[in-house]
Write a protein that holds these residues in place. Structure first.
Motif: not given
Length: 591
Positions: A355-370
């Protein structure tokens, strides 16, 4: 207190308890029984200024007194302790004696400078000498090597909740490229993430592991970590210098599904979905497990895919660890579906991320992507064939009969199982777990998710060719017009590719014109139809009437008439534009 102190090499067993040493604390750990989590001792490795090291053991009853006094990386003055001979196994150093604290032991900060001491102390065993320690648990082993493979996080199958649930397999090599397999257990398997390892692609990753056991497995040697193991990467010590000089090689990341987890029909008993529900209807006991292989056809994205869990009682709370609670639907095009809930370990294996890895990944790669996470789950799971172990819980039975079942194990992705047991037409081999979904697969998944679109779509209208006399050239100029294939200059062919709507008397669409771009609202009529194309309307009745008038005329035109027809058709470009504008204005007025 006297300033007199001893070096480690001067210590003797069973002589006195009035010893004093000044030592650097290299590493500490708590030894416990992994079967019941019972704490046994608090253990310390220390080194003096002569680079001699020794193991210190603090009994469980004295841990609370000394645990906070001993700090890694600090030089301590330790007074009044016992020196004993080893009688136990799993010794972290190759020594005959160790130090044991007593209630009278004093631990204080030393006045000696840090520069006199080594911060780290290891006893590395060369890879070619590990065979002598295979199966011998008297001494634990320290190793150093270059990281070559970094496997996915798995689960200790068959372990209880109190056991170390996580496991990761890695491969390291020495300076002669001799490879060694290592199993990381418990917290060590999660200490470094996949993203962190990938970020070190521009340098060699030097692995140091302490206090490991050596085993023979599959014809070769393998190391397994213990509760005493410390896991380091790229420490600034002299032993790492030789590895830093070697050429940088890419690290292999094996599939998130270990090869041993890919099952065949001879190894497991697959239950089909209809058989699963039939067994439920006939009655099963709580705890009954089924192995089901099918395709992921749905993901619950309306509800949260995670929850906050207490690390002690595993119930939901407001302050503890974030864990998975992912709900997916598995099924086929022909059978019933099963709603499965995947908790932390199973979801970790399926997704390849904590979960932590996925949340971190979403912050890095999904910034600004709804809805980045929604897209991630859909791309990662939807259409994927999986083999799951499903457990029947008490809430699945009377009186609640909840139709959501817990998936306790993810075995892998096996197409061969699906082909034989569910009758699905699938490829015979899968080169990778995450197979790229083709356009045809996406269409099938759209049909599964939203229902068949072809059931409500308008059938394709066949291409119709209508003979149009030259008298209607101006009216049909904006339509799709081309010369007839028979070469007649007084006849044009009109291709009707547009939508036809019913305008017969009494029809709801009598006074409605539909743009050709709206292909979903199509109505046909055998008597009268209108075509809308770029705001120009041509009536089929007009075509028929013109054909009848043309048929009344003589087919063989006089030779003198032909130039007149050609002249009328061959208008100047300027007159054509002017007439077209006038015609457009008139039709807009009529509309």
């Amino acid at each position: 207190m006297s300033n007199r102190y001893r070096y480690i090499s001067e210590l003797r067993a069973n002589v006195t308890d009035n010893w004093t040493v000044n030592v650097m604390v290299s590493r500490v750990w708590t030894t416990y029984n992994p079967k019941n989590n019972q704490v046994i001792s608090f253990d310390i490795i220390v080194v003096d200024e002569r680079r001699n090291s020794i193991h210190i053991r603090v009994p469980a009853k004295l841990i609370n007194k000394y645990k906070n006094l001993v700090v890694e990386g600090r030089v301590h003055n330790i007074h009044r302790f016992m020196v004993r001979e080893y009688t136990m196994l799993y010794r972290p150093l190759d020594r005959k004696i160790f130090v044991e604290f007593c209630s009278a032991t004093s631990v204080q900060r030393s006045s000696l400078p840090l520069e006199l001491f080594d911060r780290y102390v290891f006893e590395f065993i060369p890879f070619n000498m590990l065979g002598s320690r295979a199966g011998n648990d008297t001494y634990l082993t320290d190793v150093i090597g270059l990281l070559r493979e970094w496997g996915p996080v798995g689960e200790n199958e068959g372990g209880s909740k109190s056991d170390n649930p996580h496991i990761r397999k890695i491969v390291v090599c020495d300076t002669r490229d001799m490879k060694l397999r290592i199993k990381l257990w418990g917290k060590l398997a999660l200490k470094y993430t996949d993203d962190m390892i990938r970020s070190q692609k521009d340098t060699n990753i030097i692995v140091i592991l302490t206090s490991c056991r050596v085993r023979r497995y599959g014809g070769g040697l393998q190391l397994t970590t213990t509760v005493a193991t410390h896991f380091y990467l790229n420490l600034p010590i002299a032993n790492c210098h030789a590895y830093n000089q070697r050429p940088i090689q890419p690290i292999d990341f094996p599939s998130n599904v270990p090869k041993s987890s890919v099952l065949t029909t001879q190894e497991i008993n697959i239950t089909t979905i209809p058989e699963f529900y039939e067994r439920l209807a006939n009655g099963v006991n709580v705890g009954t497990e089924f192995i089901i292989s099918s395709m992921v056809v749905g993901i619950d994205l309306d509800n949260d895919w995670k929850f906050i869990q207490c690390p002690t009682c595993f119930h939901k709370v407001d302050w503890a660890n974030v864990q998975y609670k992912l709900v997916i639907t598995i099924g086929t095009l022909y059978h019933e579906e099963i709603n499965c809930v995947l908790f932390n370990n199973t979801a970790n294996e399926l997704l390849g991320h904590t979960v932590d890895e996925l949340l971190t990944k979403s912050i890095k790669e999904g910034a600004g992507v709804p809805y980045w996470l929604d897209d991630f789950f859909i791309e990662k799971l939807l259409g994927r064939c999986v083999v799951l172990r499903i457990k029947i819980d008490k809430y699945n039975l009377a009186p609640t009969f909840v139709r959501r079942y817990t998936a306790t194990k993810y075995y892998g992705d096996s197409v061969d199982i699906l082909k034989e047991n569910s009758g699905m037409i699938l490829p015979s081999k899968v080169e990778s777990v995450n197979v790229k979904i083709t356009d045809e697969d996406e269409k099938i998944m759209d049909d599964i998710q939203w229902g068949s679109a072809s059931a409500s779509a308008t059938p394709a209208i066949p291409k119709t060719t209508v003979d149009v006399p030259l008298s209607t050239v101006n009216e049909a100029r904006d339509a799709n017009v081309k010369l007839s294939a028979n070469g007649s200059k007084n006849v044009l062919e009109y291709e009707m590719n547009t939508t036809i709507i019913d305008t017969s008397e009494g029809s709801s669409s009598n006074d409605t014109m539909t743009n050709e771009d709206n292909l979903n609202d199509t109505h046909t009529d055998n008597e009268t139809s209108h075509v809308h194309n770029d705001e120009v309307y041509v009536s089929i009745e007009d075509f028929k009437e013109a054909d009848m008038k043309e048929s009344d005329m003589k087919v063989d035109m006089k030779e003198g008439d032909m130039p007149e027809v050609v002249q009328d058709a061959d208008m100047s470009e300027e007159d054509t534009k002017e007439d077209s504008v006038k015609n457009d204005d008139m039709k807009e007025a009529e509309i």
